[in-house]
Scaffold this active site. Sequence first.
Site, PDB file in Angstrom:
ATOM      1  N   CYS A  59       0.849  -1.197   0.000  1.00  0.00           N
ATOM      2  CA  CYS A  59       0.000   0.000   0.000  1.00  0.00           C
ATOM      3  C   CYS A  59       0.877   1.237   0.000  1.00  0.00           C
ATOM      4  O   CYS A  59       1.794   1.350   0.809  1.00  0.00           O
ATOM      5  CB  CYS A  59      -0.908   0.016   1.224  1.00  0.00           C
ATOM      6  SG  CYS A  59      -1.778   1.599   1.401  1.00  0.00           S
ATOM      7  N   ALA A 104       4.149   4.079   3.339  1.00  0.00           N
ATOM      8  CA  ALA A 104       3.750   2.856   2.626  1.00  0.00           C
ATOM      9  C   ALA A 104       3.853   1.677   3.587  1.00  0.00           C
ATOM     10  O   ALA A 104       4.406   1.808   4.682  1.00  0.00           O
ATOM     11  CB  ALA A 104       4.667   2.618   1.433  1.00  0.00           C
ATOM     12  N   LYS A 105       3.340   0.546   3.197  1.00  0.00           N
ATOM     13  CA  LYS A 105       3.579  -0.684   3.959  1.00  0.00           C
ATOM     14  C   LYS A 105       3.301  -1.865   3.052  1.00  0.00           C
ATOM     15  O   LYS A 105       2.488  -1.766   2.125  1.00  0.00           O
ATOM     16  CB  LYS A 105       2.631  -0.767   5.162  1.00  0.00           C
ATOM     17  CG  LYS A 105       3.143  -1.695   6.245  1.00  0.00           C
ATOM     18  CD  LYS A 105       4.220  -0.999   7.054  1.00  0.00           C
ATOM     19  CE  LYS A 105       4.614  -1.759   8.282  1.00  0.00           C
ATOM     20  NZ  LYS A 105       5.251  -0.832   9.242  1.00  0.00           N
ATOM     21  N   GLY A 106       3.977  -2.976   3.339  1.00  0.00           N
ATOM     22  CA  GLY A 106       3.742  -4.201   2.579  1.00  0.00           C
ATOM     23  C   GLY A 106       3.571  -5.356   3.524  1.00  0.00           C
ATOM     24  O   GLY A 106       3.921  -5.277   4.702  1.00  0.00           O
ATOM     25  N   ASP A 145      10.068  -5.241   8.803  1.00  0.00           N
ATOM     26  CA  ASP A 145       9.006  -5.091   9.800  1.00  0.00           C
ATOM     27  C   ASP A 145       8.910  -6.465  10.475  1.00  0.00           C
ATOM     28  O   ASP A 145       9.910  -7.192  10.521  1.00  0.00           O
ATOM     29  CB  ASP A 145       7.696  -4.650   9.118  1.00  0.00           C
ATOM     30  CG  ASP A 145       6.661  -4.123  10.104  1.00  0.00           C
ATOM     31  OD1 ASP A 145       6.774  -2.952  10.509  1.00  0.00           O
ATOM     32  OD2 ASP A 145       5.749  -4.871  10.491  1.00  0.00           O
TER      33      ASP A 145
END
Length: 414
Positions: A59, A104-106, A145
Amino acid sequence: MSEIDPFENMLAQMDRAEPYADVGPGVFERLKHPERTLKVTLPIELDSGDTAVFEGYRCQFDSARGPYKGGVRYHPGVTMSEVEALAGWMTWKTALVDLPYGGAKGGVVCNPTELTDNDIENITRRYTEGIRRMIGPETDVPAPDMNTGPQTMAWMMDTYSMYKGYTVPGVVTGKPPEIGGTLGRVEATGRGVAIVTEQTFDYLGRRLDDASIAVQGFGNVGSHAARFLDDMGADVVAVSDVSGGVYDPDGLPVESLVSHVRDGNMLSDAAGESISNDELLRADVDVLIPAALENAVTEAVATDLRADVVVEAANGPLTPDADRILRERDVPVVPDILANAGGVIVSYLEWVQNTQEYAWTLEEVNSDLRERLTDTFDAVVSRHEEGVPDLRTAAYAIALERTATAHDFRGLFP
Ligand code: GLU
């Protein structure tokens, strides 16, 4: 995944800050929606011989202030909504600490404990291929993460670089130092949690060196936070992982627990008095540090919680009701976007070093980290003292204003 949707939680935190933030209604509405989310399907031939199909997401929430930035998590509970919430939190975090980034993040829905190293490498390379058209040093820079780390970033950097035809160190941060990672990145989030806890104690006029601390979650963030707080003289009296934990009112041997876990053991098997996660969250300590998943501190836990201060090392560890109860009970909560910002700060320093092709010493990295966190802590406290009711809302007011100002200058186009 818990029943409380993390994205709804993030929106509620934004709504609470709106009256205190100088942000026009149009921009505020715009900030509640991620720019885009890509879902990728990852078919992998496992070491077991089976073919398994995994789901991954990336995202990109907001880029008004610079390239998108944020980690990639591997966990069975990953959902699109969670990834979008985490991407929003990255946006507010980078704005709060004033890094020239968006958020953002995945994530990949998988259980790393059931996979071989080879399976995880294959998932990582396939995921990187899936998102490679949207990432890059100038567009979107992933990082570690939950359940990802330097080796994962090495595979991501390699896969991206192989498709490009040349090595691109700046496409991810959190790499091993041998291939362009910065010194100090692995422990940066935990170091930041300890620095922010120290500043909170200074602000409250209390001494950290005789404080008792409970840490829920003993992964990269929780274990390093415990080590640094132990070094600062605090008594880490309780730590736990998914299996449960250990408790000693006189202080635990943090280094030996770190080695115990590094050798592949669970904390419930460590020597000493055992404590459940539930008991740890309610322990009679000075500081509670939730460093695991979202929504760990529920309404029921918040009601019984006995810590004087909560420092959010995890992203979104309090449910909205828990947050409200702690506000009503006047228990200070140091918000995630401040408490765990050390990781992305040092990621930024890594990216700058990659861009300039010039490496810094560990001392330079650590002193830059401390200065940025101290300045941010002071800014949040001043905003709180100007009449914003709690630290989270003060942090959000600053972050939302900075992001909105970037949108105002840039305008709506096309
Ligand atoms: N995953 C970390 C976080 O939640 C670090 C992100 C980064 O370094 O880009 O802040």
